[in-house]
Design a protein around this motif. Structure first.
Motif, short mmCIF file in Angstrom:
data_model
loop_
_atom_site.label_atom_id
_atom_site.label_comp_id
_atom_site.label_asym_id
_atom_site.label_seq_id
_atom_site.Cartn_x
_atom_site.Cartn_y
_atom_site.Cartn_z
N GLU A 21 0.82 -1.22 0.00
CA GLU A 21 0.00 0.00 0.00
C GLU A 21 0.86 1.27 0.00
O GLU A 21 0.53 2.26 -0.65
CB GLU A 21 -0.90 -0.01 1.25
CG GLU A 21 -1.82 1.20 1.37
CD GLU A 21 -3.07 1.09 0.53
OE1 GLU A 21 -3.69 2.13 0.27
OE2 GLU A 21 -3.41 -0.03 0.13
N PHE A 22 1.96 1.24 0.72
CA PHE A 22 2.80 2.43 0.89
C PHE A 22 4.18 2.31 0.25
O PHE A 22 4.97 3.25 0.33
CB PHE A 22 2.96 2.75 2.39
CG PHE A 22 1.65 3.03 3.07
CD1 PHE A 22 1.02 4.26 2.94
CD2 PHE A 22 1.02 2.05 3.82
CE1 PHE A 22 -0.19 4.52 3.56
CE2 PHE A 22 -0.20 2.29 4.45
CZ PHE A 22 -0.80 3.53 4.31
N ASP A 149 -7.68 5.47 10.92
CA ASP A 149 -6.82 6.64 10.71
C ASP A 149 -6.23 7.11 12.04
O ASP A 149 -6.93 7.20 13.05
CB ASP A 149 -7.65 7.76 10.08
CG ASP A 149 -6.89 9.06 9.97
OD1 ASP A 149 -6.04 9.18 9.07
OD2 ASP A 149 -7.14 9.95 10.81
N GLY A 168 4.91 6.01 11.59
CA GLY A 168 4.16 5.68 10.38
C GLY A 168 5.13 5.50 9.22
O GLY A 168 6.33 5.77 9.35
N PHE A 169 4.63 5.06 8.07
CA PHE A 169 5.50 4.97 6.91
C PHE A 169 6.02 6.36 6.56
O PHE A 169 5.46 7.37 6.97
CB PHE A 169 4.75 4.34 5.73
CG PHE A 169 4.42 2.89 5.97
CD1 PHE A 169 5.42 1.93 6.02
CD2 PHE A 169 3.10 2.48 6.17
CE1 PHE A 169 5.13 0.60 6.27
CE2 PHE A 169 2.80 1.15 6.41
CZ PHE A 169 3.82 0.20 6.46
N LYS A 173 5.60 8.95 1.56
CA LYS A 173 4.77 7.85 1.08
C LYS A 173 3.46 7.71 1.84
O LYS A 173 2.61 6.90 1.48
CB LYS A 173 5.57 6.54 1.17
CG LYS A 173 6.84 6.57 0.33
CD LYS A 173 7.65 5.29 0.46
CE LYS A 173 8.90 5.37 -0.40
NZ LYS A 173 9.71 4.13 -0.34
N ASN A 174 3.31 8.48 2.91
CA ASN A 174 2.12 8.35 3.76
C ASN A 174 1.69 9.74 4.26
O ASN A 174 1.60 9.98 5.46
CB ASN A 174 2.45 7.42 4.94
CG ASN A 174 1.24 7.09 5.79
OD1 ASN A 174 0.10 7.24 5.37
ND2 ASN A 174 1.49 6.63 7.01
N ASP A 176 -1.04 11.28 4.37
CA ASP A 176 -2.30 11.40 5.10
C ASP A 176 -2.09 11.37 6.61
O ASP A 176 -2.92 11.90 7.36
CB ASP A 176 -3.25 10.27 4.71
CG ASP A 176 -3.84 10.48 3.32
OD1 ASP A 176 -3.66 11.59 2.77
OD2 ASP A 176 -4.47 9.54 2.80
#
Length: 235
Positions: A21-22, A149, A168-169, A173-174, A176
């Motif tokens: 996903e990432f 989230d 987090g990633f 790449k992330n 959000d």
């Protein structure tokens, strides 16, 4: 809350998990165990803080539970250094939790953590099926996994956090996750003694933390990473 069927899409590369996903790794390919110790445990000065004989509860909040490696490393250190009557409450967020099988495969990479990973794995499925919080290791540790989230999940809690693991990633790449709203939630849940550590030194992250009220310092990064960020909250 997301359905537990909405689990992470994992690729295995040389035996290590990679998030499709990432398009990013879950932990350092140099040595994930040493990375966690250096970035998060040392970055938050945890072992020294846990020697406090008067401490009753210590709360860590994490963005990005992933393979649970940070949690298990923290638990290992907690059980070895903290007062026996104190409780560690580890609160983590995860948008795409690993399936039980993927979690087992990922943690088999770290046989030195077997003593703490096996009790965790025995209850992991209940966590991703809605249990939210489980007690482990003779009730010396509570683990809360908030599925969804990160910012939304943190907005629903009120616990005063002692240390933050921002994992987090990568921000590129992330995007959000690494948002102003996240840093504002961190500030809401922090106090004078609250610290944070993160593997990234991205300018947007640094500025976001400063604007939210955190004192931010650059530190030499782990492995191939040139720099990382640590700091504390200034109310």
């Amino acid at each position: 809350m997301q359905s537990p069927s909405n689990t992470a899409n994992i690729e295995w590369r040389d035996g290590q998990p990679y998030a499709s996903e990432f398009q990013d790794v879950y932990f350092s390919t140099d040595n994930g165990l040493l990375e966690t110790d250096y970035v998060f445990l040392q970055g938050n000065d945890l072992m020294k803080r846990w020697l406090d004989a008067e401490m009753q509860t210590f709360i860590i909040a994490e963005t990005g539970f992933g393979t649970g490696l940070n949690f298990l490393c923290a638990v290992n250190a907690w059980l070895a250094t903290s007062p026996e009557n104190a409780t560690l409450h580890f609160i983590s967020t995860e948008k795409y939790p690993l399936s039980l099988q993927d979690m087992r495969t990922a943690l088999s990479f770290w046989p030195q953590l077997k003593a703490v990973s096996e009790p965790f794995l025995a209850q992991y499925e209940s966590l991703i099926n809605g249990a939210n919080t489980i007690a482990l290791y003779d009730n010396r540790v509570q683990l809360s996994l908030l599925i969804g989230d990160a910012t939304t999940s943190l907005s629903k809690i009120t616990s005063q956090v002692d240390a933050w693991f921002l994992d987090g990633f990568a921000p590129a790449k992330n995007r959000d996750m690494w948002q102003t709203e996240l840093f504002q939630q961190m500030a809401r849940l922090s106090k004078t003694s609250t610290t944070f550590a993160t593997f990234t030194s991205a300018g947007d992250v640094r500025r976001g933390l400063i604007n939210a009220g955190f004192n931010v310092t650059k530190r030499t990064g782990f492995g191939k990473k040139r720099e990382m960020l640590i700091g504390n909250f200034i109310p």
